[in-house]
Design a protein around this motif. Structure first.
Motif, PDB file in Angstrom:
ATOM      1  N   SER A  20      -4.553  61.141 -91.563  1.00 35.64           N
ATOM      2  CA  SER A  20      -3.798  61.070 -92.567  1.00 35.64           C
ATOM      3  C   SER A  20      -1.822  61.060 -92.032  1.00 35.64           C
ATOM      4  N   ASN A  21      -1.277  61.251 -90.791  1.00 38.32           N
ATOM      5  CA  ASN A  21      -0.194  61.184 -90.672  1.00 38.32           C
ATOM      6  C   ASN A  21       0.373  59.818 -90.970  1.00 38.32           C
ATOM      7  N   GLY A  22      -0.894  58.931 -90.113  1.00 43.85           N
ATOM      8  CA  GLY A  22      -0.711  57.428 -90.229  1.00 43.85           C
ATOM      9  C   GLY A  22      -0.841  56.847 -91.658  1.00 43.85           C
ATOM     10  N   ASP A  40      -8.812  50.452 -95.660  1.00 44.90           N
ATOM     11  CA  ASP A  40      -8.609  49.459 -93.778  1.00 44.90           C
ATOM     12  C   ASP A  40      -8.365  51.046 -93.224  1.00 44.90           C
ATOM     13  N   ALA A  41      -7.929  52.531 -94.392  1.00 48.49           N
ATOM     14  CA  ALA A  41      -8.259  53.204 -93.237  1.00 48.49           C
ATOM     15  C   ALA A  41      -9.607  54.046 -93.762  1.00 48.49           C
ATOM     16  N   LEU A  42      -9.751  53.564 -95.021  1.00 48.68           N
ATOM     17  CA  LEU A  42     -11.484  54.580 -95.102  1.00 48.68           C
ATOM     18  C   LEU A  42     -11.966  53.641 -94.212  1.00 48.68           C
ATOM     19  N   ILE A  43     -12.207  52.166 -93.642  1.00 45.27           N
ATOM     20  CA  ILE A  43     -13.670  51.354 -92.827  1.00 45.27           C
ATOM     21  C   ILE A  43     -13.052  52.101 -91.702  1.00 45.27           C
ATOM     22  N   GLY A  44     -11.602  52.319 -91.175  1.00 45.63           N
ATOM     23  CA  GLY A  44     -11.254  52.774 -89.671  1.00 45.63           C
ATOM     24  C   GLY A  44     -11.900  53.933 -89.594  1.00 45.63           C
ATOM     25  N   ALA A  45     -12.054  54.950 -90.113  1.00 43.77           N
ATOM     26  CA  ALA A  45     -12.844  56.182 -90.042  1.00 43.77           C
ATOM     27  C   ALA A  45     -14.226  56.162 -90.134  1.00 43.77           C
ATOM     28  N   PRO A  51      -5.860  55.737-108.411  1.00 43.58           N
ATOM     29  CA  PRO A  51      -6.561  56.836-108.710  1.00 43.58           C
ATOM     30  C   PRO A  51      -7.896  57.165-107.623  1.00 43.58           C
ATOM     31  N   LEU A  52      -8.800  56.168-108.072  1.00 46.52           N
ATOM     32  CA  LEU A  52     -10.156  56.179-106.702  1.00 46.52           C
ATOM     33  C   LEU A  52     -10.042  56.001-105.510  1.00 46.52           C
ATOM     34  N   ALA A  53      -8.906  55.402-104.950  1.00 44.42           N
ATOM     35  CA  ALA A  53      -8.646  55.003-104.167  1.00 44.42           C
ATOM     36  C   ALA A  53      -7.693  56.286-103.562  1.00 44.42           C
ATOM     37  N   ALA A  54      -6.825  57.201-103.701  1.00 45.34           N
ATOM     38  CA  ALA A  54      -6.206  58.483-103.562  1.00 45.34           C
ATOM     39  C   ALA A  54      -7.554  59.244-103.443  1.00 45.34           C
ATOM     40  N   LEU A  55      -8.400  59.053-104.475  1.00 48.06           N
ATOM     41  CA  LEU A  55      -9.736  60.206-104.532  1.00 48.06           C
ATOM     42  C   LEU A  55     -10.757  59.934-103.107  1.00 48.06           C
ATOM     43  N   ALA A  56     -10.672  59.144-102.918  1.00 49.55           N
ATOM     44  CA  ALA A  56     -11.868  58.602-101.489  1.00 49.55           C
ATOM     45  C   ALA A  56     -11.111  59.312-100.590  1.00 49.55           C
ATOM     46  N   LEU A  57     -10.021  58.829-100.632  1.00 48.81           N
ATOM     47  CA  LEU A  57      -9.177  59.076 -99.355  1.00 48.81           C
ATOM     48  C   LEU A  57      -8.575  60.918 -98.401  1.00 48.81           C
ATOM     49  N   HIS A  58      -8.359  61.467-100.259  1.00 50.15           N
ATOM     50  CA  HIS A  58      -8.932  62.687-100.077  1.00 50.15           C
ATOM     51  C   HIS A  58      -9.890  63.436 -99.255  1.00 50.15           C
ATOM     52  N   ILE A 107     -11.689  61.803 -97.499  1.00 48.90           N
ATOM     53  CA  ILE A 107     -12.390  61.797 -96.146  1.00 48.90           C
ATOM     54  C   ILE A 107     -10.838  62.958 -95.388  1.00 48.90           C
ATOM     55  N   GLY A 108      -9.608  64.076 -95.823  1.00 53.09           N
ATOM     56  CA  GLY A 108      -9.669  64.384 -95.306  1.00 53.09           C
ATOM     57  C   GLY A 108      -7.750  64.180 -94.874  1.00 53.09           C
ATOM     58  N   VAL A 109      -7.681  63.294 -95.349  1.00 51.61           N
ATOM     59  CA  VAL A 109      -6.238  63.180 -95.824  1.00 51.61           C
ATOM     60  C   VAL A 109      -5.308  63.456 -96.710  1.00 51.61           C
ATOM     61  N   ASP A 110      -4.709  63.830 -96.386  1.00 48.46           N
ATOM     62  CA  ASP A 110      -3.588  64.710 -97.457  1.00 48.46           C
ATOM     63  C   ASP A 110      -2.278  63.676 -98.225  1.00 48.46           C
TER      64      ASP A 110
END
Length: 496
Positions: free
Chosen positions: A290-292, A352-357, A404-411, A413-416
């Motif tokens: 999340s910090n990254g 990339d964040a989703l793939i990395g996670a 908006p869909l990308a922001a929802l997907a990050l949320h 997986i725990g990304v604030d």
């Protein structure tokens, strides 16, 4: 005690070294590609660009699925690379050859559906690149995983030189769209040879069912997601070609290529390191990931926003200066389509964040939602307003649906994501102000394209920098850059 901030800082230094090489390589590649494009634009007709656009769209789609996500799976692999490399190499080579064989038969149908049945031989020739990519997939992934972007940079640079050496003489001899295809294929072959040598992976094939199952569980959803993403990026070529014809498609392709300069330079450089960096962060905890994301997304927008805005308001003189007045119909398309670049880079970093996670299914749902909204809108807009309508559809759906869909997907997986929005306000407003100033200045600088670009662009940047970046931010970035530059490189593990 290791904190998320410390983990982020450490991995960030490693990724930063790789990013510098990636930026150098992609910038050199972009300058070379631009120079070659300027030459070819004066040797070839818009119809040749249209035919090549169809072949390029087909190859881009196939490149996303031919390795079944095995490059990203290798970068993200949590175990020993020596154990998985033979299985991954075998699968990547088989899938690359299989996908090409299937598409060889489908090429005539694809070309006819795109509005140019004569493009089928060019499509078959250019898509041979996917076979090369399948053979070198795991070795490319190892270089990315270990942040050895210097090797990838050298390999890609050599390929670009060969591409130009083949394409330009063929174009001068009247080869038309084949000059593009043979040049890119020759360049990919040379790049593949170098990557194969740099990768330091034993030339060994094998198959372990348990490893294959684990790779497929990660890779198949990612391959499906990348397939949909490739359709999203290239469906415009197919629809525009079918509705408006190959000449209009040539103008659209030129505008698309110019609008993608920032994405193909910065975006590709970032992707070379971001998946590996986010993967390492996610190995620690969600807070580190999340910090990254919170650190990287505002920085990305701060860099890209002025490029997008100034390209939009100065699209007319930019096209005329670089390509000549006969390509001027591409300018209104570029004015709108360039905003898709910002969408692609924001959603690309999120992906990339989703793939990395390891959340490859989330990337699939984001791209599927984007495609469901885009395809009918794009077709309708092209029918109504031609290539300008296609540009509005692609940029508008990207901003209103994909982000908006990308922001929802990050949320999920725990990304604030909450702190990211306020951090974007300043650079976005500064970019709007810079665009308004550049547009105003351009009106009083006369008819010469070079003068308008230079004076108005400089004025826009001078307004943007102090408006977008505070002194505290600037000092923080400079300090981080000095720490990265001064740090001793950490030896990266190599598969022997």
């Amino acid at each position: 005690m290791t904190t998320p901030e410390l983990v982020t800082e450490t991995i960030g230094r490693q990724a930063g070294r790789g990013l510098r090489w990636s930026l150098l390589g992609t910038l050199a590649a972009k300058v070379g590609s631009l120079a070659m494009g300027l030459v070819l634009a004066r040797l070839l007709a818009p119809e040749d660009f249209g035919t090549f656009a169809i072949a390029l769209a087909a190859t881009a789609i196939l490149m996303r699925i031919n390795d079944v996500g095995l490059i990203a799976a290798t970068v993200q692999w949590r175990g020993r690379l020596e154990d998985m490399a033979p299985t991954a190499s075998t699968l990547a080579a088989i899938f690359g050859a299989l996908v090409y064989g299937l598409f060889w038969f489908a090429a005539p149908t694809f070309s006819a559906a795109s509005g140019d049945p004569t493009a089928a031989p060019v499509v078959r020739l250019l898509s041979l690149i996917i076979v090369i990519d399948g053979i070198t997939a795991v070795r490319s992934a190892v270089l990315m995983r270990t942040f050895k972007q210097d090797k990838l940079t050298m390999a890609n640079a050599a390929g670009l030189v060969v591409n130009a050496a083949v394409s330009i003489p063929l174009a001068m001899d009247g080869a038309g769209a084949y000059s593009f295809a043979w040049g890119q294929l020759a360049g990919a072959f040379v790049t593949g040879i170098l990557v194969f040598g740099y990768g330091h992976v034993p030339v060994r094939l094998g198959f372990d069912r348990a490893i294959a199952r684990k790779l497929m569980k990660y890779g198949v959803p990612l391959a499906a997601s990348l397939f949909v993403e490739a359709i999203l990026l290239n469906v415009g070529f197919t629809i525009v070609g079918s509705v408006t014809g190959s000449a209009a498609l040539g103008f659209f392709l030129l505008a698309f290529n110019v609008s993608s300069w920032a994405q193909t330079t910065l975006g590709m450089a970032i992707r070379y390191v971001s998946v590996a960096g986010f993967s390492r962060l996610s190995e620690h905890d969600d807070k580190a990931l999340s910090n990254g994301v919170q650190r990287s997304m505002p920085l990305l927008v701060t860099v890209v926003a002025p490029i997008v805005t100034l390209t939009s308001v100065l699209s007319g003189p930019l096209i005329v200066l670089l390509y000549g007045s006969r390509w001027e119909p591409a300018a209104p398309v570029l004015r709108v389509l360039v905003f898709l670049t910002l969408v692609r880079m924001v959603t690309g970093l999120a992906g990339d964040a989703l793939i990395g996670a390891g959340a490859t299914r989330a990337t699939l749902w984001v791209n599927l939602g984007w495609a469901v909204a885009l395809v009918p809108t794009l077709w309708w807009a092209t029918e109504v307003a031609g290539i300008e309508g296609a540009a509005y559809a692609q940029s508008g759906v990207g901003l209103l649906v994909a982000v908006p869909l990308a922001a929802l997907a990050l949320h999920r997986i725990g990304v604030d994501v909450a702190p990211i929005g306020p951090a974007l306000v300043r650079p976005v407003l500064a970019a709007i102000l810079a665009g308004a100033v550049a547009l105003l200045v351009a009106r009083f600088t006369g008819p010469h394209s070079f003068v308008r670009l230079t004076v108005a662009g400089t004025a826009g940047l001078l307004v943007y920098l102090p408006a977008a970046v505070s002194m505290n931010q600037l000092r923080h970035w400079l300090a981080a850059l000095r720490r990265t530059t001064a740090s001793t490189p950490t030896p990266a593990p190599v598969v022997e």
